[in-house]
Design an enzyme around this catalytic site. Structure first.
Site, PDB file in Angstrom:
ATOM      1  N   GLN A  27       0.977  -1.330   0.147  1.00 46.39           N
ATOM      2  CA  GLN A  27      -0.140   0.018   0.207  1.00 46.39           C
ATOM      3  C   GLN A  27       0.869   1.275   0.058  1.00 46.39           C
ATOM      4  O   GLN A  27       1.424   1.208   0.802  1.00 46.39           O
ATOM      5  CB  GLN A  27      -1.450  -0.187   1.241  1.00 46.39           C
ATOM      6  N   GLY A  81     -11.943   1.137   3.803  1.00 45.60           N
ATOM      7  CA  GLY A  81     -11.018   1.062   3.559  1.00 45.60           C
ATOM      8  C   GLY A  81     -10.342   1.297   2.821  1.00 45.60           C
ATOM      9  O   GLY A  81     -10.246   3.501   2.446  1.00 45.60           O
ATOM     10  N   HIS A  82      -9.360   0.813   1.653  1.00 47.00           N
ATOM     11  CA  HIS A  82      -8.083   1.980   1.127  1.00 47.00           C
ATOM     12  C   HIS A  82      -8.899   2.582   0.078  1.00 47.00           C
ATOM     13  O   HIS A  82      -9.354   2.519  -0.639  1.00 47.00           O
ATOM     14  CB  HIS A  82      -7.290   0.639   0.830  1.00 47.00           C
ATOM     15  N   ASN A  83      -7.752   4.162  -0.268  1.00 43.96           N
ATOM     16  CA  ASN A  83      -8.679   5.439  -1.726  1.00 43.96           C
ATOM     17  C   ASN A  83      -9.974   5.124  -1.103  1.00 43.96           C
ATOM     18  O   ASN A  83     -10.733   5.231  -2.018  1.00 43.96           O
ATOM     19  CB  ASN A  83      -8.220   4.023  -2.489  1.00 43.96           C
ATOM     20  N   SER A  98     -11.721   2.027  -2.221  1.00 45.29           N
ATOM     21  CA  SER A  98     -12.282   2.561  -3.521  1.00 45.29           C
ATOM     22  C   SER A  98     -13.850   3.123  -3.617  1.00 45.29           C
ATOM     23  O   SER A  98     -14.055   3.110  -4.446  1.00 45.29           O
ATOM     24  CB  SER A  98     -12.198   2.527  -4.901  1.00 45.29           C
TER      25      SER A  98
END
Length: 341
Positions: free
Chosen positions: A202, A243-245, A263
């Site tokens: 990441q 979560g990521h993004n 995302s």
């Protein structure tokens, strides 16, 4: 040990602070806020949910915040407001027992020599701050907090005990983070090679705007490529997973136990009800409200309220309804055949 004596306010001064219209005795002294059911004569209460209006007949509150439509339901002292819940929020600031502002560095704190911080910052016991961290004015860093390398923290931010802020995170001004929150942990990213899962490292981080509040035990993952972004004024409850993004628009509210996959983009002024969730790579427009325990499985392009799931019912009725749900496809096919005939 004697506690600090709490300040009392006249009803007139409270009316002025919340912008309400006073009906009753302006000099009555109020020592705090309480529910209609449990209020004593020195307490202020409020009615924003009409399900509780019957308590107006029995409450012992010294005064009640009510709407113009409900003012005739209460014969005692009252503060009339267009939005009683907002007025209650403003009144609560008068009675909060705010901790005393501190400055200095506790002897047990471990700070890298490259850390930049002004003299008006407080660093609590057992805090660890890694290299090249920059901390703004009047910040309060609670005990056991860890701040990773190259993180930048704005003015007047605070962390409660045992917060983890990982490397390269950016916080705006007046950010408040409650105990046990983790900001900037690795996002959950893997590629399957046919036999095993291969970690996707990441490489992004987390950017948090001004006036954001993050609840206890909440996790905001760093981005895989671009940063995870939390915009100005966002309020996040306890035990939330982002979560990521993900990109969370300004002044959005995220209630407890929400889970957002990677995302997800939430627009401005959205509300995610408690226990709701969203699958990855979808976008919600501004001012979307998602009911508690709902799963959002596709993008939403129009503002409004959205719900998913089945309504509460007795278990025997729910079992019957579930069996009938399984039969819907065959019933629809039979209906089409009947329509053709």
């Amino acid at each position: 040990m004697t506690g600090r004596k709490k300040e009392c306010y006249s009803l007139a001064s409270i009316a002025n602070a919340i912008g309400g219209t006073l009906v009753g005795e302006p000099e009555i002294l109020i020592s705090g806020l309480c529910s209609l059911q449990k209020a004593s004569p020195d307490k202020l209460s409020f009615l924003s949910n009409r399900a509780y209006k019957h308590y107006l007949k029995t409450t012992s509150a010294g005064a009640v915040i009510v709407s113009n439509d409900d003012q005739l339901l209460f014969s005692g002292n009252k503060l009339i407001s267009e939005d009683p819940y907002l007025a209650y929020a403003l009144a609560s600031k008068l009675f909060v027992d705010s901790p005393k502002f501190l400055s200095g560095i506790h002897s047990s704190a471990n700070l890298h020599s490259s850390v930049s911080l002004p003299k008006d910052v407080f660093i609590g016991p057992n805090v660890v701050i890694e290299e090249d961290v920059v901390i703004g004015h009047r910040c309060q860093i609670g005990s056991g907090t860890t701040i990773g390398a190259r993180t930048v923290i704005g003015d007047e931010c605070s962390t409660s005990a045992n917060v983890v802020i990982d490397k390269d995170v950016t916080l705006g001004d007046r950010v408040k983070i409650h105990s046990g929150a983790v900001i900037g942990a690795d996002g959950f990213g893997y590629a399957f090679d046919g036999e095993k899962s291969i970690k996707i490292f990441q490489l992004g981080s987390v950017r948090i705007g001004d006036d954001v509040e993050i609840g206890a035990q909440t996790t905001i993952d760093r981005g895989a490529l671009d940063d995870t972004v939390i915009c100005d004024g966002v309020k996040i409850d306890n035990q939330v997973q982002i979560g990521h993004n993900c990109h969370i628009g300004k002044h959005t509210i995220i209630c407890g136990c929400v889970g957002l996959a990677g995302s997800v983009t939430l627009g401005a002024y959205c509300v995610m009800g408690g226990g709701s969730g969203a699958v990855g790579h979808i976008t919600l427009a501004d001012r979307v409200q998602v009911s508690a325990m709902s799963l959002v499985s596709q993008s939403i392009s129009e503002a409004g309220r959205y719900s998913a799931g089945t309504v509460q019912m007795k278990t025997r009725d729910w079992k019957r309804a579930t069996m009938r749900f399984k039969e819907l496809d065959s019933l629809a096919k039979r209906l089409k055949r009947l329509e053709r005939d």
